[in-house]
Design a protein around this motif. Structure first.
Motif, PDB file in Angstrom:
ATOM      1  N   ARG A   1      13.696  21.211  45.771  1.00  0.00           N
ATOM      2  CA  ARG A   1      13.217  22.140  46.790  1.00  0.00           C
ATOM      3  C   ARG A   1      14.366  22.986  47.339  1.00  0.00           C
ATOM      4  N   ALA A   2      15.452  22.331  47.730  1.00  0.00           N
ATOM      5  CA  ALA A   2      16.580  23.063  48.303  1.00  0.00           C
ATOM      6  C   ALA A   2      17.205  24.015  47.288  1.00  0.00           C
ATOM      7  N   ALA A   3      17.149  23.651  46.014  1.00  0.00           N
ATOM      8  CA  ALA A   3      17.731  24.496  44.969  1.00  0.00           C
ATOM      9  C   ALA A   3      16.770  25.572  44.486  1.00  0.00           C
ATOM     10  N   HIS A   4      15.530  25.564  44.980  1.00  0.00           N
ATOM     11  CA  HIS A   4      14.507  26.537  44.562  1.00  0.00           C
ATOM     12  C   HIS A   4      14.387  26.547  43.037  1.00  0.00           C
ATOM     13  N   ALA A   5      14.377  25.358  42.458  1.00  0.00           N
ATOM     14  CA  ALA A   5      14.450  25.232  41.004  1.00  0.00           C
ATOM     15  C   ALA A   5      13.214  24.575  40.399  1.00  0.00           C
ATOM     16  N   GLY A   6      12.122  24.469  41.154  1.00  0.00           N
ATOM     17  CA  GLY A   6      10.928  23.814  40.641  1.00  0.00           C
ATOM     18  C   GLY A   6      10.357  24.493  39.411  1.00  0.00           C
ATOM     19  N   ASP A   7      10.239  25.818  39.452  1.00  0.00           N
ATOM     20  CA  ASP A   7       9.682  26.540  38.305  1.00  0.00           C
ATOM     21  C   ASP A   7      10.599  26.427  37.085  1.00  0.00           C
ATOM     22  N   ALA A   8      11.909  26.489  37.320  1.00  0.00           N
ATOM     23  CA  ALA A   8      12.856  26.376  36.203  1.00  0.00           C
ATOM     24  C   ALA A   8      12.781  24.985  35.581  1.00  0.00           C
ATOM     25  N   PHE A   9      12.565  23.962  36.398  1.00  0.00           N
ATOM     26  CA  PHE A   9      12.430  22.600  35.901  1.00  0.00           C
ATOM     27  C   PHE A   9      11.207  22.481  34.984  1.00  0.00           C
ATOM     28  N   VAL A  10      10.096  23.083  35.410  1.00  0.00           N
ATOM     29  CA  VAL A  10       8.878  23.052  34.597  1.00  0.00           C
ATOM     30  C   VAL A  10       9.082  23.860  33.313  1.00  0.00           C
ATOM     31  N   GLU A  11       9.808  24.980  33.421  1.00  0.00           N
ATOM     32  CA  GLU A  11      10.075  25.783  32.227  1.00  0.00           C
ATOM     33  C   GLU A  11      10.877  24.984  31.199  1.00  0.00           C
ATOM     34  N   LEU A  12      11.830  24.191  31.671  1.00  0.00           N
ATOM     35  CA  LEU A  12      12.593  23.339  30.763  1.00  0.00           C
ATOM     36  C   LEU A  12      11.684  22.294  30.115  1.00  0.00           C
ATOM     37  N   ALA A  13      10.774  21.721  30.893  1.00  0.00           N
ATOM     38  CA  ALA A  13       9.836  20.739  30.337  1.00  0.00           C
ATOM     39  C   ALA A  13       8.951  21.377  29.271  1.00  0.00           C
ATOM     40  N   ASP A  14       8.487  22.598  29.522  1.00  0.00           N
ATOM     41  CA  ASP A  14       7.660  23.303  28.537  1.00  0.00           C
ATOM     42  C   ASP A  14       8.428  23.526  27.242  1.00  0.00           C
ATOM     43  N   ALA A  15       9.680  23.960  27.373  1.00  0.00           N
ATOM     44  CA  ALA A  15      10.464  24.316  26.190  1.00  0.00           C
ATOM     45  C   ALA A  15      10.918  23.097  25.405  1.00  0.00           C
ATOM     46  N   SER A  16      11.224  22.007  26.109  1.00  0.00           N
ATOM     47  CA  SER A  16      11.845  20.852  25.459  1.00  0.00           C
ATOM     48  C   SER A  16      10.856  19.851  24.897  1.00  0.00           C
ATOM     49  N   GLY A  17       9.679  19.761  25.547  1.00  0.00           N
ATOM     50  CA  GLY A  17       8.729  18.728  25.152  1.00  0.00           C
ATOM     51  C   GLY A  17       9.050  17.355  25.704  1.00  0.00           C
ATOM     52  N   PHE A  18      10.110  17.247  26.526  1.00  0.00           N
ATOM     53  CA  PHE A  18      10.514  15.949  27.065  1.00  0.00           C
ATOM     54  C   PHE A  18       9.416  15.368  27.960  1.00  0.00           C
ATOM     55  N   ALA A  19       9.327  14.042  28.002  1.00  0.00           N
ATOM     56  CA  ALA A  19       8.496  13.386  29.002  1.00  0.00           C
ATOM     57  C   ALA A  19       9.036  13.742  30.384  1.00  0.00           C
ATOM     58  N   LEU A  20       8.132  13.965  31.328  1.00  0.00           N
ATOM     59  CA  LEU A  20       8.476  14.508  32.640  1.00  0.00           C
ATOM     60  C   LEU A  20       8.003  13.556  33.730  1.00  0.00           C
ATOM     61  N   ALA A  21       8.944  13.103  34.572  1.00  0.00           N
ATOM     62  CA  ALA A  21       8.608  12.229  35.695  1.00  0.00           C
ATOM     63  C   ALA A  21       9.224  12.789  36.969  1.00  0.00           C
ATOM     64  N   VAL A  22       8.858  12.212  38.112  1.00  0.00           N
ATOM     65  CA  VAL A  22       9.472  12.597  39.386  1.00  0.00           C
ATOM     66  C   VAL A  22       9.933  11.345  40.115  1.00  0.00           C
ATOM     67  N   MET A  23      10.973  11.503  40.918  1.00  0.00           N
ATOM     68  CA  MET A  23      11.328  10.453  41.855  1.00  0.00           C
ATOM     69  C   MET A  23      10.309  10.470  42.998  1.00  0.00           C
ATOM     70  N   PRO A  24      10.141   9.371  43.726  1.00  0.00           N
ATOM     71  CA  PRO A  24       9.076   9.333  44.742  1.00  0.00           C
ATOM     72  C   PRO A  24       9.181  10.438  45.774  1.00  0.00           C
ATOM     73  N   SER A  25      10.402  10.770  46.204  1.00  0.00           N
ATOM     74  CA  SER A  25      10.556  11.799  47.243  1.00  0.00           C
ATOM     75  C   SER A  25      10.391  13.210  46.715  1.00  0.00           C
ATOM     76  N   ALA A  26      10.192  13.361  45.407  1.00  0.00           N
ATOM     77  CA  ALA A  26       9.921  14.684  44.828  1.00  0.00           C
ATOM     78  C   ALA A  26       8.453  14.863  44.477  1.00  0.00           C
ATOM     79  N   LYS A  27       7.623  13.888  44.803  1.00  0.00           N
ATOM     80  CA  LYS A  27       6.190  14.027  44.506  1.00  0.00           C
ATOM     81  C   LYS A  27       5.653  15.278  45.198  1.00  0.00           C
ATOM     82  N   GLY A  28       4.893  16.059  44.468  1.00  0.00           N
ATOM     83  CA  GLY A  28       4.359  17.309  44.998  1.00  0.00           C
ATOM     84  C   GLY A  28       5.177  18.520  44.633  1.00  0.00           C
ATOM     85  N   GLN A  29       6.430  18.319  44.178  1.00  0.00           N
ATOM     86  CA  GLN A  29       7.285  19.453  43.826  1.00  0.00           C
ATOM     87  C   GLN A  29       7.192  19.800  42.340  1.00  0.00           C
ATOM     88  N   VAL A  30       6.547  18.948  41.558  1.00  0.00           N
ATOM     89  CA  VAL A  30       6.348  19.169  40.128  1.00  0.00           C
ATOM     90  C   VAL A  30       4.859  19.014  39.844  1.00  0.00           C
TER      91      VAL A  30
END
Length: 605
Positions: free
Chosen positions: A263-292
């Motif tokens: 959230r502070a890095a304003h990088a949520g969309d970029a994180f999802v873009e990396l997941a789309d491009a890489s195909g990696f399994a995607l998880a969140v830490m508990p305090s990041a729930k809702g940001q992905v």
């Protein structure tokens, strides 16, 4: 989520995600309307501060009046775009600004000197820990009293007025004490811009005799000040991307895990873009729930060590490479330091720094830039996600309740799941609600917030007030235990007063359940309240409010139908009465591990 204060020609984003800086261009904090000359009554310090708040997207300020801030409040409420939300106490005003900032990107509260400032301090510390830009405004002493030997009321009885300032220095990223008009313009602008750039709270003290005085520096609509963009070191960015790509492309089953600093890095969309491009399994830490987005095709759940959602920990901890974006590894998020992770397998990405395994660290590299660059360099590899699909077994369902059987918490949350949509948001209080709400599957657009790093019980009442005020189009579902509610209950009054439509689920199990599972004792048993009776008394026939108690599934179903039907425009308070030992299995596991971490004996001397 790519969020902005306003692009170069707009003031506020449609989705309320304001208060953030783009990385590619400088950003102004105002639209391009020509500068307006004000008459003397409007060219005051107080009105200048009010206009600045409106420019950055703050349309509500949460306040508690006191004699040092009354004139300032007059000038804040005189600003057409700013609404004063009077709170019952300063702690809740600060929590409300915290909740507001989670939705809008920035929040503000206004209190009086020392007695108000030290009361709001706990909430500001929480906002600091959660990387939230909150503008904390304090009505300070008369400017003539600085440097004298006078003793003022609302202080500890010594002529040194710096006690409040010293307390705020450790929980804010900038402190502005405005006790003359000559540099007021500069101090206010610096404080606000620093809050936005650092994503941390700031402290602004305004002399009580200054807010209403005109000054030439305030005679025009504030010239848009430019917030310089943060830029990555180009060579460092390229080197970091190359090293990370080499590291991950060699892995057989890499995964990626989102952390709260996305959230502070304003990088949520970029994180999802990396997941789309890489195909990696995607998880969140508990305090990041809702940001992905949890509807992402590669999403595998919440990684929380031994209390992760089903099959998530097995995939993450068995991976031969993992990328953590913006993590906070504390004793709570690591379940008493029991995560089965190895540093040499990890890429740790902070908002401006990348560390790769036991090898190099790259500074001055922004998370968003790094993620976007890395997305172009990675080979597609969905092995970890395929492994997850092989072992995944759908969630079971709670045992069917017998007619009029006492309500169980797992049955409650089965019904809560069906209430979620893009028009709702979830606020989870510290306690067993952390664990029960983590298991909810968020549909697209559903908001989710909780305070994990600071974990201050009672936070959710004020935060719910602030979040609901920021996004009135959403129906907030707030989950709070009886012990936490007893800390901050008063500001249900403010929710009713402002016509909010929140549904509060008060889970009444007779004690501090989370504390019981860490270390039990008689101090964890609380005096039971008639919670619906209390809220009815607060309602007092003014505004829209409906309360009910539920003891079984049949009553719960009826209550939810009423809240979503005839009472859909009212604040609904549903007291859910459950057994004192009815807890999630995750809390039982987590509590025992945190207890073991807390009770470690001293190291040998």
């Amino acid at each position: 989520m790519d969020t902005k204060i306003g692009s170069l020609d707009v003031c506020k984003a449609d989705n309320h995600d304001v208060g953030c800086l783009p990385n590619s261009a400088s950003c102004t904090v105002q639209n391009s309307v020509p500068s307006t000359t004000f008459n003397t009554a409007d060219a005051t310090l107080g009105r200048h501060l009010a206009r600045r708040l409106v420019q950055i997207g703050v349309t509500d300020v949460f306040s508690v009046p006191g004699d040092f801030n009354l004139t300032l409040l007059d000038h804040l409420i005189a600003e057409p775009g700013l609404t004063n939300i009077g709170c019952c106490n300063e702690l809740n005003a600060g929590y409300a600004a915290d909740g507001y900032a989670r939705s809008r990107g920035v929040g503000a509260c206004a209190v009086t000197f020392t007695v108000g400032g030290l009361s709001v301090l706990n909430a500001i510390a929480g906002a600091y820990s959660e990387n939230l830009p909150v503008i904390c405004i304090v009505g300070g002493p008369n400017s003539n009293d600085y440097g004298t030997n006078r003793i003022l009321h609302h202080t500890i009885g010594v002529p040194d007025f710096s006690q409040e300032l010293r307390c705020f220095q450790t929980v804010t990223c900038f402190q502005a004490v405005v006790n003359n008009l000559e540099d007021a313009h500069e101090l206010i602008d610096t404080a606000i811009s620093t809050a936005l750039k650092e994503s941390k709270p700031v402290y602004i003290s305004i002399g009580c005799n200054l807010a209403g005085i005109p000054h030439p520096t305030f005679s025009r609509d504030p010239v848009p000040f430019s917030l310089s963009p943060k830029l990555s070191n180009k060579m460092g960015l390229e080197a970091a991307v190359e090293a990370a790509a080499e590291f991950l492309n060699k892995a057989v089953k890499p995964v990626m895990v989102g952390g709260p600093k996305l959230r502070a890095a304003h990088a949520g969309d970029a994180f999802v873009e990396l997941a789309d491009a890489s195909g990696f399994a995607l998880a969140v830490m508990p305090s990041a729930k809702g940001q992905v987005p949890e509807h992402h095709p590669h999403f595998i759940g919440t990684y929380w060590g031994a209390v992760s959602t089903a099959f998530c920990a097995e995939i993450v901890e068995s991976a031969d490479a993992y990328l953590f974006a913006g993590p906070i590894f504390n004793d709570y998020s690591s379940v008493g330091y029991s995560l089965l992770l190895k540093k040499e397998k990890a890429i740790i990405l902070q908002p401006d720094r990348v560390t790769i395994g036991n090898g190099p660290t790259f500074g001055c590299v922004l998370m968003k830039d790094f993620l976007l660059g890395l997305a172009k360099k990675l080979k597609h590899n969905n092995t970890a996600h395929e492994n997850y699909r092989r072992i995944f077994v759908p969630d079971g369902h709670p045992l069917k309740a017998a007619p009029r059987e006492p309500l169980r918490v797992n049955v409650l949350f089965q019904h809560i799941q069906n209430m979620l949509s893009a028009e709702t948001a979830v606020i989870a209080e510290t306690g067993d609600s952390w664990f029960n709400c983590q298991k909810l599957k968020l549909p697209p657009g559903c908001g989710y917030e909780f305070q994990m790093q600071y974990g201050s019980i009672g936070w959710s009442v004020g935060a719910t007030l602030g979040y609901a005020q920021a996004v009135p189009e959403k129906r907030v579902l707030s989950f709070i235990g009886g012990g936490s509610f007893q800390v901050t209950a008063q500001d249900v009054s403010t929710m009713i007063r402002n016509g909010q439509r929140t549904i509060i689920f008060l889970i009444n199990n007779g004690g501090y359940t989370i504390e019981v599972e860490i270390h039990d004792g008689p101090y964890n048993v609380i005096k039971n309240w008639n919670y619906t009776g209390l809220v009815d008394a607060i309602h007092n026939g003014e505004g829209k409010c409906w309360t009910t108690k539920v003891r079984c599934e049949e009553e719960l179903i009826e209550a939810i139908e009423t809240a979503n039907g005839p009472k859909k425009d009212s604040l609904c308070f549903i007291e859910v009465i459950v057994h004192k030992d009815d807890t999630s299995k995750e809390l039982l596991e987590w509590g025992s591990r945190v207890s073991a971490a807390n009770s470690r004996p001293p190291n040998p001397q």
